[in-house]
Scaffold this motif. Structure first.
Motif, short mmCIF file in Angstrom:
data_model
loop_
_atom_site.label_atom_id
_atom_site.label_comp_id
_atom_site.label_asym_id
_atom_site.label_seq_id
_atom_site.Cartn_x
_atom_site.Cartn_y
_atom_site.Cartn_z
N VAL A 88 0.86 -1.18 0.00
CA VAL A 88 0.00 0.00 0.00
C VAL A 88 0.89 1.23 0.00
CG1 VAL A 88 -1.76 1.27 1.27
CG2 VAL A 88 -1.79 -1.23 1.27
N GLY A 89 0.75 2.07 -1.00
CA GLY A 89 1.54 3.30 -1.09
C GLY A 89 1.77 3.67 -2.54
N VAL A 90 1.93 4.95 -2.79
CA VAL A 90 2.15 5.43 -4.15
C VAL A 90 3.53 4.98 -4.62
CG1 VAL A 90 2.34 7.47 -5.61
CG2 VAL A 90 0.68 7.42 -3.75
N GLY A 91 3.58 4.27 -5.73
CA GLY A 91 4.84 3.82 -6.30
C GLY A 91 5.37 2.53 -5.70
N TYR A 92 4.68 1.93 -4.76
CA TYR A 92 5.13 0.66 -4.18
C TYR A 92 4.74 -0.46 -5.12
CZ TYR A 92 6.03 2.94 0.34
OH TYR A 92 6.51 3.73 1.35
N ARG A 93 5.71 -1.19 -5.63
CA ARG A 93 5.47 -2.23 -6.63
C ARG A 93 6.28 -3.48 -6.30
NH1 ARG A 93 1.79 0.33 -7.40
NH2 ARG A 93 1.42 1.92 -8.95
N ALA A 94 5.77 -4.62 -6.74
CA ALA A 94 6.48 -5.89 -6.60
C ALA A 94 6.49 -6.59 -7.95
CB ALA A 94 5.80 -6.78 -5.57
N SER A 95 7.61 -7.20 -8.29
CA SER A 95 7.70 -7.96 -9.53
C SER A 95 8.68 -9.11 -9.33
CB SER A 95 8.16 -7.07 -10.69
OG SER A 95 9.45 -6.57 -10.43
N MET A 96 8.57 -10.10 -10.18
CA MET A 96 9.46 -11.25 -10.10
C MET A 96 10.56 -11.10 -11.14
SD MET A 96 8.35 -13.08 -7.63
CE MET A 96 9.38 -14.51 -7.84
N ALA A 97 11.81 -11.35 -10.75
CA ALA A 97 12.95 -11.38 -11.66
C ALA A 97 13.55 -12.77 -11.53
CB ALA A 97 13.96 -10.31 -11.29
N GLY A 98 13.04 -13.71 -12.34
CA GLY A 98 13.43 -15.11 -12.18
C GLY A 98 12.76 -15.67 -10.94
N LYS A 99 13.56 -16.14 -9.98
CA LYS A 99 13.00 -16.62 -8.71
C LYS A 99 13.12 -15.58 -7.61
CE LYS A 99 13.44 -21.53 -9.40
NZ LYS A 99 13.71 -22.80 -8.76
N ASP A 100 13.70 -14.42 -7.93
CA ASP A 100 13.89 -13.36 -6.95
C ASP A 100 12.72 -12.39 -6.97
OD1 ASP A 100 16.32 -14.59 -6.61
OD2 ASP A 100 17.46 -13.07 -7.69
N LEU A 101 12.41 -11.85 -5.81
CA LEU A 101 11.34 -10.85 -5.68
C LEU A 101 11.98 -9.47 -5.71
CD1 LEU A 101 8.31 -10.29 -5.08
CD2 LEU A 101 8.92 -10.31 -2.67
N ASN A 102 11.52 -8.63 -6.64
CA ASN A 102 12.03 -7.28 -6.79
C ASN A 102 11.00 -6.32 -6.23
OD1 ASN A 102 13.96 -5.53 -7.63
ND2 ASN A 102 13.89 -6.12 -9.78
N LEU A 103 11.36 -5.59 -5.17
CA LEU A 103 10.42 -4.67 -4.52
C LEU A 103 10.88 -3.24 -4.71
CD1 LEU A 103 10.06 -6.59 -1.16
CD2 LEU A 103 8.31 -6.39 -2.91
#
Length: 175
Positions: A88-103
């Motif tokens: 929750v928050g402006v610009g807070y994003r999560a994505s997967m880069a292979g098996k790693d979590l990119n926050l």
């Protein structure tokens, strides 16, 4: 005997339970989990039902604890456990880069989280993270580590929170 230890554990189809000299192993479709055999606790499997008993009165509390842990192991290897986190928050994003979590959490750099062995991370949307695995304790620990990168703050509620978590909001200072 404790009330918890008296409850039997039903072993679903495809779940195997083995006791060796110093290890208790539960094997199922989602993986294999093992536990150091608790001292003074006896195991008995009949007709797909696991029953625990304590050898002495001093071991009764350990029998209840072992039963709860084994019930979680059986559920984990048959169904698995999942913990959902929300960003929750402006610009807070999560994505997967292979098996790693990119926050991306408002820091000057992205936060990269490497999942430990036995844990699966998924991001159905940019603001949701699913942590799943067979070991209940490990799933909760990984979810807590991800949440610790940016805990929800009490004034605007921004941060990483568990799904359904209520944040008690504070009032700002009055002039």
């Amino acid at each position: 005997m404790s009330r918890v230890a008296k409850k039997p554990i039903a072993l679903p189809k495809g779940v195997e339970f083995n006791v060796s000299n110093d290890q208790v192993t539960v094997k199922g479709p989602k993986g294999t989990l093992s536990l150091a055999k608790p001292a003074g606790v006896d195991f008995k499997v009949e007709n797909g039902v696991l029953q625990l008993s304590a050898a002495e009165a001093a071991n009764i509390p350990m029998a209840g604890t072992a039963r709860a842990i084994l019930a979680n192991m059986v559920t984990g290897v048959s169904e698995g456990f999942t913990r959902k986190l929300e960003l929750v928050g402006v610009g807070y994003r999560a994505s997967m880069a292979g098996k790693d979590l990119n926050l991306s959490l408002g820091f000057s750099h992205p936060v990269v989280f490497v999942a430990p062995e036995g844990i699966t991370l998924a991001t159905p949307t940019q603001t949701e993270v699913l942590v799943s695995g067979a070991d209940k304790q490990l799933v909760g620990e990984v979810a807590a580590k991800i949440r610790a990168f940016r805990k929800p703050e009490p004034y605007k509620g921004k941060g990483i929170r568990y799904s359904g978590e209520k944040i008690i909001m504070k009032e700002a200072k009055k002039a």
